[in-house]
Scaffold this active site. Structure first.
Site, mmCIF file in Angstrom:
data_model
loop_
_atom_site.group_PDB
_atom_site.id
_atom_site.type_symbol
_atom_site.label_atom_id
_atom_site.label_comp_id
_atom_site.label_asym_id
_atom_site.label_seq_id
_atom_site.Cartn_x
_atom_site.Cartn_y
_atom_site.Cartn_z
ATOM 1 N N ARG A 261 -45.959 2.152 11.198
ATOM 2 C CA ARG A 261 -45.889 2.830 12.324
ATOM 3 C C ARG A 261 -46.156 2.158 13.728
ATOM 4 O O ARG A 261 -47.126 1.339 13.492
ATOM 5 C CB ARG A 261 -46.839 4.272 12.143
ATOM 6 C CG ARG A 261 -46.319 5.112 11.005
ATOM 7 C CD ARG A 261 -47.271 6.088 10.946
ATOM 8 N NE ARG A 261 -47.078 6.880 9.637
ATOM 9 C CZ ARG A 261 -47.668 8.194 9.282
ATOM 10 N NH1 ARG A 261 -48.790 8.527 10.017
ATOM 11 N NH2 ARG A 261 -47.406 8.768 8.188
ATOM 12 N N ARG A 276 -56.283 2.817 12.065
ATOM 13 C CA ARG A 276 -55.089 2.968 12.626
ATOM 14 C C ARG A 276 -54.232 1.664 12.659
ATOM 15 O O ARG A 276 -54.575 0.703 13.669
ATOM 16 C CB ARG A 276 -55.257 3.516 14.290
ATOM 17 C CG ARG A 276 -53.954 4.328 15.020
ATOM 18 C CD ARG A 276 -54.245 4.811 16.165
ATOM 19 N NE ARG A 276 -55.171 5.519 16.149
ATOM 20 C CZ ARG A 276 -55.013 6.809 15.982
ATOM 21 N NH1 ARG A 276 -53.691 7.291 15.775
ATOM 22 N NH2 ARG A 276 -55.926 7.881 16.163
ATOM 23 N N GLU A 348 -59.656 12.460 9.559
ATOM 24 C CA GLU A 348 -58.367 12.906 8.830
ATOM 25 C C GLU A 348 -57.880 11.749 7.888
ATOM 26 O O GLU A 348 -57.814 10.571 8.061
ATOM 27 C CB GLU A 348 -57.163 13.181 9.539
ATOM 28 C CG GLU A 348 -55.780 13.410 8.777
ATOM 29 C CD GLU A 348 -54.487 12.987 9.237
ATOM 30 O OE1 GLU A 348 -53.736 12.886 8.521
ATOM 31 O OE2 GLU A 348 -54.504 12.883 10.665
ATOM 32 N N SER A 351 -53.057 14.917 5.162
ATOM 33 C CA SER A 351 -52.184 15.827 5.683
ATOM 34 C C SER A 351 -51.265 16.628 4.919
ATOM 35 O O SER A 351 -50.313 16.190 4.463
ATOM 36 C CB SER A 351 -51.474 15.472 7.158
ATOM 37 O OG SER A 351 -51.479 16.449 8.111
ATOM 38 N N ARG A 390 -57.649 4.583 4.411
ATOM 39 C CA ARG A 390 -58.772 5.155 4.754
ATOM 40 C C ARG A 390 -59.714 5.787 3.614
ATOM 41 O O ARG A 390 -60.988 5.962 3.993
ATOM 42 C CB ARG A 390 -58.299 6.667 5.647
ATOM 43 C CG ARG A 390 -57.567 6.179 6.705
ATOM 44 C CD ARG A 390 -57.402 7.383 7.827
ATOM 45 N NE ARG A 390 -56.587 7.096 8.948
ATOM 46 C CZ ARG A 390 -56.549 7.934 10.021
ATOM 47 N NH1 ARG A 390 -57.068 9.262 10.069
ATOM 48 N NH2 ARG A 390 -55.870 7.377 11.078
#
Length: 424
Positions: A261, A276, A348, A351, A390
């Site tokens: 990403r 990130r 988070e 999801s 994460r």
């Protein structure tokens, strides 16, 4: 993609749903205007085609009777040209409507809390109690550098910002987490394991909603292929342009992939560490099911992701996302947020979303009902099962000791050749 029949039937309801998301609703009126124009042209074209068929029969009769049909033939040339003109206009209108529809998000479920942003998300539950340290906990980047398991400088040197090299026990821990997650999802939760391509075409990206709206978030190669931002993309599209038998549903798929990403718009956010990254590992869960089962399947899918955090004994909370924070393709989403001691907050880590028939319409994934023979769109669901990087962050920070050593969670030790602690 939204159902055009739904827009025709209840335009005000669709507008209201878009406004809940903070989305302008004027496109709905324009779509209806284009649709009305298209339908009128289709009607006119159909009438001309019927006339052409009738006159063609008359021309055939005249020729058979050796009579002059030139006048009618000439007239039909004009009719045929007009039909071509109208059909071209219909295709143009349909393309314009599709372009608009591809930019519109899914309609959220009525159970989703209404609000402008993440501040309106609602906490559903918590699991585990955050550990109370008798020393000041270190951030995962300091722990990673201390034990030479995370190398941010060399990651930046060979690739750029937001890339990291995993080394030694760090690389082993990443691999252990992937295998641990896949084993649970395949052996206990009965997902089929898939190893999909990491490069997909534009049609596949469009099918799950990444294109055209989020083009700037994607990495694209010179030959028009895209690096997957999540395994949701290839897994959901395994059945694009297919009609499935009802008896095979529901389908459960899981896959490990690297994910890529651009993180456009995230400048200055989480610039240190693994939170990130442009490239990260994730184990994904995807379900394809009948419409009446999808919200029950969402609850089960979320529980499957929760199992990973519970087995690793990582405290987390479950929240339902509001209309202002939910993803483009989702009708309802639960986020799982893991506790990070250094940040003193939940972040988070998974999801889990029900996309109803939104992606299925874009990818044209349908099934045939056994009793009626009717063909209709499936519902698709996806969720992180879970984000590997994460999870490593959470383990490093939650399992650190006063001397900086990292205790390996009991559930992971068989995957780490019995290693109990990362230390000297």
């Amino acid at each position: 993609m939204l159902d055009l029949k739904l827009i025709r039937a209840v335009p005000e309801k669709v507008k209201e749903a878009l406004l809940k998301r903070g989305q302008e609703a004027g496109d709905i009126d324009y779509i209806l205007e284009l649709d009305e124009k298209r339908r009128k042209i289709v009607f006119d074209s159909s009438a001309l085609k019927q006339e052409r068929n009738q006159v063609s029969e008359e021309i055939a009769r005249l020729k058979k009777e050796k009579m002059d049909a030139r006048e009618k033939i000439e007239a039909m040339r004009g009719v045929s040209n007009k039909i071509k003109e109208l059909d071209t206009e219909v295709k143009s209108l349909e393309q314009e409507m599709e372009n608009i529809l591809l930019e519109l998000p899914n309609i959220v479920d009525e159970s989703v809390p209404v609000g402008p942003d993440e501040g309106s998300n609602q906490e559903i539950s918590r699991w585990g109690k955050p550990r109370e340290f008798d020393f000041e906990p270190l951030p995962h980047w300091d722990l990673g550098e201390k034990w030479d398991i995370l190398d941010f400088d060399r990651g930046a040197k060979i690739s750029g910002a937001r890339f990291t090299v995993l080394k030694n026990a760090g690389a082993r821990l990443e691999r252990a987490l992937i295998n641990f997650m896949l084993d649970i999802h395949t052996q206990e939760h009965h997902y089929q394991e898939i190893m999909p391509p990491f490069l997909v075409n534009a049609h596949t990206m469009m099918g799950t909603g990444q294109l055209p709206k989020f083009e700037n978030e994607l990495f694209k190669t010179s030959d028009e292929l895209y690096l997957v931002p999540t395994a949701e993309v290839p897994l959901t599209n395994l059945h694009q342009e297919e009609i499935l038998l009802e008896s095979v549903l529901p389908l459960y798929y899981t896959a490990y992939t690297a994910c890529f990403r651009r993180e456009a718009g995230s400048y200055g956010k989480d610039v240190r560490g693994l939170i990130r990254q442009h490239q990260f590992d994730k184990v994904e869960l995807v379900k394809i099911c009948r419409p009446e089962e999808s919200f029950l399947e969402l609850e089960k899918l979320t529980q499957d992701a929760e199992t990973i955090l519970q087995r690793l004994e990582l405290p987390y909370r479950k929240v339902v996302l509001s209309t202002g924070d939910i993803g483009f393709a989702a009708a309802k989403t639960y986020d799982l947020e893991v506790w990070l001691p250094f940040q003193v907050k939940y972040r988070e880590i998974s999801s889990c979303s029900n996309c109803t028939d939104f992606q299925a319409r874009r990818a044209n994934i349908r099934y045939r009902e056994e009793e009626s023979g009717k063909v209709q769109f499936v519902h698709t669901l996806n969720g992180s099962g879970i984000a590997v990087g994460r999870t490593m962050v959470a383990i490093l920070e939650n399992y650190q000791e006063r001397d900086g050593s990292i205790v390996i969670p009991d559930a992971l030790r068989p995957y780490m050749d019995g290693l109990q602690k990362i230390s000297d």
